[in-house]
Design an enzyme around this catalytic site. Structure first.
Site, PDB file in Angstrom:
ATOM      1  N   GLY A  42       0.962  -1.260  -0.022  1.00  0.00           N
ATOM      2  CA  GLY A  42      -0.037   0.093  -0.019  1.00  0.00           C
ATOM      3  C   GLY A  42       0.803   1.329  -0.208  1.00  0.00           C
ATOM      4  CB  ALA A  44       3.049   2.543   4.655  1.00  0.00           C
ATOM      5  CG  HIS A 266     -16.508   7.786   7.647  1.00  0.00           C
ATOM      6  ND1 HIS A 266     -17.458   8.291   7.196  1.00  0.00           N
ATOM      7  CD2 HIS A 266     -15.509   8.329   7.222  1.00  0.00           C
ATOM      8  CE1 HIS A 266     -17.298   9.313   6.377  1.00  0.00           C
ATOM      9  NE2 HIS A 266     -16.060   9.529   6.572  1.00  0.00           N
ATOM     10  CB  SER A 284     -17.174  12.102   0.331  1.00  0.00           C
ATOM     11  OG  SER A 284     -16.348  12.970   0.831  1.00  0.00           O
ATOM     12  NE  ARG A 330     -14.000  11.189   9.214  1.00  0.00           N
ATOM     13  CZ  ARG A 330     -12.823  10.706   8.446  1.00  0.00           C
ATOM     14  NH1 ARG A 330     -12.173   9.878   8.813  1.00  0.00           N
ATOM     15  NH2 ARG A 330     -12.923  11.180   7.313  1.00  0.00           N
ATOM     16  NE  ARG A 435      -7.681   7.939   9.161  1.00  0.00           N
ATOM     17  CZ  ARG A 435      -8.045   8.250   8.269  1.00  0.00           C
ATOM     18  NH1 ARG A 435      -7.878   9.469   7.899  1.00  0.00           N
ATOM     19  NH2 ARG A 435      -9.139   7.615   7.767  1.00  0.00           N
TER      20      ARG A 435
END
Lengths: 636, 221, 258
Positions: A42, A44, A266, A284, A330, A435
């Site tokens: 991915g 990273a 989320h 989104s 969130r 996050r």
């Protein structure tokens, strides 16, 4: 367990610069003598593998997907943050650092976060040079958008496919090295265990998913970038293949697992439509800029939404959080939706959903404006649900999205096992308990392009350059463990399918350890999970054989790990007797608001494996906040 | 010259050759039709045109050899690409549906082969006059008479008309396609490029067929 | 609703496969196509029969894993949609549904509906990148890119590498895939230094992998879940031909240049 974070001395803004100078280097001619294993491709992993190969190391890169381009980073939609201040709106490295620490509800390590903010600017430069087609203004310069949790516009984006474009950039850099022969790529190859030899990470055991062959690979260091564990909930926005196995295996070989209870939910996902549901799709967050969230006031109100009069609707976010309204963060928006549904006021067939209504926005701004802003999202919603959001309010419900917890790493991204480095979502370091949007991509690429190339060199410079071999006793015994486990899974010959166990586990996790947690529920989960695990090993049915492509066997191995890992997650949630970020304990609240306990819990909780059947041991790494002062978040 | 070999051996290079040779032959066909249409101007017009052509001498031979080379390359490369295409899918689908491919595009090989057969017949018929002693007996530049004599036979006229329809079909895909292959396509011109083949195909088919049809219906005699 | 499935079953790469019929009796119109297969697989497992293997991962239309030809069309009947986002409401009760893997010499079948698409990775290895090492880049805004070019580049870059273009093409050609990458990079100023070399090397690799040629039928564009335009193939042809004929670049196996 040694949890020395090895944070360099000096002022926070100079730590990384000084540290880069202080670290040892590997002579260019010697780099090729070191072999490095990178697991995952991915943002990273792909970035790390490519960069390490560019530097001259001999890289072995593994992924379970059929191509490195399919890693789940590809699904990120919104964007990537960077403190470029191109908009001249007051952004700076320090502000990004500040927002991230605060957004993480003061459970991250300041020094790591500051470094992340520093290198964020290099990421954009690097990606543009690679040909990532970021959105631009007519003048040819880069465009930015604003995103949750920040008061500046610092998010760079490529339509709704930012993750895809960034990943393709890393993938292309990686394939360039594969073509050059400096990276040996192993696709459709899954890491099943970590080999630790003389206290150091020495290699991995993998299964070739096509031939079934179990092989060991040795290296001077192992870099794991294997993503998050959201699929412990079965339903999440993660890809179906995303799993905890690699990090969990490393945990069982001695690596500390930090803050597993920090999971992010989320608020705007498409609700579950039936028990066949296999995954959840994110819409989104930007939709909340114009949509109004509501649920009927009356319980069990089955009228179509347009027939419910204004007076009988509860715009609960606007009611509870008058100043932030529909833009509440969130975690808060998610919990409020759950409350409404728990109260019997949920909508849709399942009753697990609330409305996100654009009628007012369309009336105020016109359909064209709304279409311009959200056209593609409306279309996607229509494709999945066959409902037209211009006519009918969308139905949304929260879903598991990201996991902030992960393997414990020090400032050098090294775990407590020397030679084992952990990057991206797989580690725990930068996001604390929550996050911020558009920060996951930033962290993955920061770790891969700009941090590990330095810190890994520092480690390698201190160890022998002698070629490594995968023939020691620990390689043999670890490989044997893997083979025994596979034989056990195939030999169980039970009655229930792997998926049925996974779904049951997911339900327990979601009900007892999801958006809101409490002692009784967590205790119940901790009783149910071992029983389910017991049944799994007795009664699972895995067909096919081990020497061939066998998707049931792949799933079975992953679910077996989730069945153990879920328990640690619940134990962590139970012992963290406070509410912070994504972790909400009902006992610790102030009229629905999370109540942090900085006196007792301003630390990372790190779990150490103690052996089969024994409770893991909880350690802590104290977190200090010298730059950003501890404060309570309020959105009322 | 390694680059030339590399290019012509490549998929896109092979397509380039088919496209360029195709384009050259389309040019010939257009010129041929404009010459043929002189038949409507009476025997004098078309016969003197034929005479003029013959008097080009060496130049005529250059054109003839050029055409032969073009046709040969077109056919050889089309076959080569086709074989490669077949090899690329060793196992066919049990069920296959087409979403967009036109009938013309799917029958290029067939129409191409039919046209090759037609060209051979056409050469034997009008150039070598080997198919009937009546034609052989005509004077060298009595083209008008040759045309009328031939197309008064419904079978021959029908054969020519059918062949010209096939030509139109072949070009309706081929001409649009060659623009794409040569890289001359863009969202701006896409509809133009897409329609130029069919338009040209229809015009050529009608133009050529008008002559046997006119003879058949007694307009030319 | 009920469906009659006809699915390609093949044990492994060496075996020969065949179409096998299955009943799917409990299909909910709200299911995605893959969820329908999940349910069939749960039933097969219950009966002790090997479940149907198929590639899938993100299930939101972006990873490019899912790959099956449904009633003769890659990714099935909905335009601009991957199989994972195709819903059963587009089928009718009692319908026969034929499910086959991508068919191409360059994509050998590994099992059932799973094929090996590593040929695509090798095409990228041949030149589908910009050679820039990490850490050496100038400030991003030092290089303005016209919005139109950036947008067009993004249109091409949207390719998810699923291989539907190959599956749909009667020649199993990979032109749309290669063209998308050549255009994505070729439209940007960053991509110019390697533009000629990239076109030559990627086309060479594509041919070497055994993909067919383009017949300009545009079936690829019709089935592409990201609706990538065949205009990019014209652009690739242009780049390739001009590079081959008018430049000194001959291309080569790409080796490290660091």
């Amino acid at each position: 367990m040694n949890l020395d974070a090895k944070i360099p001395a000096g002022p926070i803004a100079d730590k990384w610069t000084n540290h880069k100078f202080d670290m040892k280097l590997v002579n260019p001619a010697n780099k090729r003598k070191y072999t490095v294993i990178v697991v995952g491709t991915g943002l990273a992993g792909g970035a790390a593998a490519a960069t390490l190969a560019e530097l001259g190391y001999n890289v072995l890169n593994f992924c379970f997907q059929d191509s490195p381009r399919r890693a789940h980073s590809i699904a990120a939609q919104g964007g990537i943050n960077a403190a470029k201040n191109y908009q001249g709106d007051g952004d700076s490295v320090h502000r990004l650092f500040y927002d991230t620490v605060k957004g993480g509800d003061f459970r991250s390590r300041e020094a790591n976060v500051h470094r992340l903010a520093e290198v964020s600017v290099n990421i954009i430069d690097q990606c543009v040079a690679q040909g990532v087609p970021f959105a631009r203004e007519y003048g040819g310069l880069l465009a930015n958008r604003s995103f949750g949790g920040a008061q500046v516009s610092r998010t760079f984006y490529a339509r709704g496919q930012t993750g895809q474009q960034l990943l393709l950039g890393a993938y292309q850099a990686l394939e360039r090295q594969v073509g050059a022969g400096t990276v040996k790529m192993f696709a459709r190859t899954e890491m099943l265990d970590l080999v630790v030899e003389n206290g150091r990470a020495a290699g991995i055991v993998v299964r070739d998913l096509v031939t079934g062959a179990i092989t060991t690979y040795a290296a001077h260091a192992v870099v794991m970038a294997t993503g998050g564990y959201g699929n412990v909930f079965y339903l999440s926005t993660n890809a179906k293949g995303s799993n905890v196995s690699a990090t969990f295996r490393a945990y069982k070989r001695g690596a500390g697992f930090a803050n597993p209870c920090f999971t992010q939910i989320h608020p705007t996902c498409i609700p579950v439509s039936g028990d066949y549901q296999s995954k959840l799709t994110l819409m989104s967050e930007s939709l909340r800029n114009d949509g109004r969230v509501w649920a009927p006031k009356k319980q069990g109100d089955k009228r179509p939404p347009r027939d419910i009069p204004e007076a009988e609707r509860d715009y609960y976010l606007e009611r509870k959080y008058p100043s932030y309204g529909n833009l509440a963060p969130r975690d808060i928006a998610s919990r409020a939706a759950k409350e409404a549904c728990d109260d019997g006021r949920g909508v849709g067939e399942s009753g697990r959903g609330v409305y996100l209504d654009f009628a007012a926005a369309i009336e105020r701004q016109g359909k064209d404006v709304i279409e311009q802003r959200y056209g593609n999202l409306f279309q996607m919603y229509d494709k999945i649900t066959a409902e037209n959001p211009y006519e009918m309010p969308m139905r949304i419900y929260p879903a598991v999205h990201y996991t902030m917890g992960g393997l414990w790493v020090d400032y050098n991204l090294q775990s407590n096992i020397p030679g084992l480095f952990v990057l991206g979502e797989a580690n725990f370091s930068d996001h604390g308990a929550n996050r911020l949007g558009a920060s996951a991509l930033m962290q993955g690429l920061a770790d891969g392009y700009f941090i590990i190339p330095y810190t890994l060199g520092n480690y390698l410079a201190g160890i022998s350059r002698d070629p490594v071999k995968a023939d020691g006793d620990s390689f043999k015994s670890t490989k044997n463990d893997v083979e025994v486990r596979i034989a056990k899974l195939l030999g169980s010959k039970g009655k229930r399918t792997v998926d049925s166990f996974h779904k049951e586990l997911g339900l327990i996790m979601w009900e007892k350890c999801g958006m809101a947690r409490n002692k009784a529920g967590l205790t119940e989960a901790l009783r149910k999970i071992p029983a389910l695990r017991e049944e799994f090993w007795q009664n699972v049915r895995v067909l096919g054989d081990k020497d061939n492509l066998n998707q049931s066997l792949e799933k079975a191995g992953r679910v077996a790990d989730f069945l153990e890992f879920g328990e640690i997650l619940c134990a962590d949630a139970l012992t963290r007797e406070e509410s912070c970020g994504g972790h909400f304990r009902e006992e610790y609240q102030d009229q629905g608001e999370a109540k942090r306990d900085d006196e007792h819990f301003a630390h990372a909780a790190v779990w150490e494996y103690q052996g089969e059947g024994k409770a893991p041991k909880r350690h802590t790494e104290a977190l200090t906040f010298d730059e950003v002062h501890l404060a309570t978040r309020s959105y009322k | 010259m390694g680059w030339l070999r590399q290019t012509t051996d490549s998929s896109i290079g092979g397509k380039l050759i088919v496209a360029v040779t195709g384009l050259a032959m389309v040019g010939f066909v257009v010129a041929h039709l404009s010459g043929n249409l002189l038949v409507f101007g009476g025997p004098q017009a078309v016969n003197s045109y034929a005479e003029g052509l013959r008097k080009l001498g060496a130049l005529l031979w250059v054109a003839r050899i050029g055409l032969l080379v073009m046709a040969t390359l077109h056919i050889v490369f089309a076959i080569k690409l086709n074989l490669a295409n077949r090899a690329a899918r060793p196992q066919a689908y049990a069920v296959k549906t087409y979403r967009r491919a036109s009938f013309a595009s799917r029958s290029m090989l067939l129409t191409g082969m039919a046209l090759l057969g037609y060209i051979l017949f056409h050469l034997a018929h009008f150039t070598f006059r080997a198919t009937s002693p009546e034609l052989a007996a005509l004077g060298e530049y009595e083209v008008y008479q040759m045309i009328v004599l031939s197309f008064q036979q419904p079978l021959i006229a029908g054969l020519y008309i059918v062949s010209m329809l096939l030509l139109g079909l072949h070009l309706s895909h081929g001409v649009s396609s060659l623009f794409q292959t040569l890289g001359f396509n863009h969202p701006k011109y896409r509809s133009l490029v897409g329609s130029i083949g069919p338009i040209l195909g229809v015009l050529l088919a009608l133009g050529f067929s008008s002559i046997p049809a006119a003879v058949l219906f007694g307009l030319l005699k | 609703m009920k469906l009659k499935l006809h699915v390609w079953r093949q044990k492994d790469r060496q075996s020969t496969g065949r179409m096998v019929a299955y009943d799917a009796p409990n299909v909910n119109p709200e299911m995605s196509f893959l969820e329908m297969l999940d349910v069939v697989n749960e039933e097969l497992t219950g009966k002790g029969e090997d479940p149907i293997a198929f590639d899938h991962d993100c299930r939101e239309g972006i990873c490019g894993s899912c790959s099956m030809v449904i009633n003769g069309t890659p990714h099935g009947p909905s335009k601009g949609t991957t199989v994972c986002q195709l819903h059963m409401r587009h089928f009718t009760d009692g319908q026969d549904v034929h499910i086959e893997p991508w068919r191409a010499k360059a994509f050998p079948v590994l099992q059932d509906l799973v094929v090996d698409r590593s040929a695509f990775d090798r095409i990228i290895q041949a030149g589908g990148f910009i050679s820039v090492n990490s850490g050496s880049a100038q400030d991003a805004n030092n290089l303005p890119v016209a919005k139109g070019d950036a947008d067009q580049s993004m249109d091409a870059a949207a390719c998810i590498g699923c291989g539907a273009c190959v599956a749909a093409c009667k020649n199993s050609a990979a032109m749309l895939f290669a063209a998308a990458k050549i255009s994505h990079l070729g439209l940007l100023p960053q991509g110019q230094p390697e533009r000629r070399r990239r076109a030559i090397n990627m086309v060479k690799q594509m041919d070497l992998e055994g993909f067919g040629n383009c017949s300009n039928q545009y079936e690829c564009e019709a089935v592409c879940p990201k609706e990538i335009s065949v205009g990019f193939i014209a652009r690739m042809n242009r780049d390739y031909l001009s590079s081959s004929i008018f430049s000194k670049e001959t291309g080569s196996a790409s080796k490290s240049e660091d």
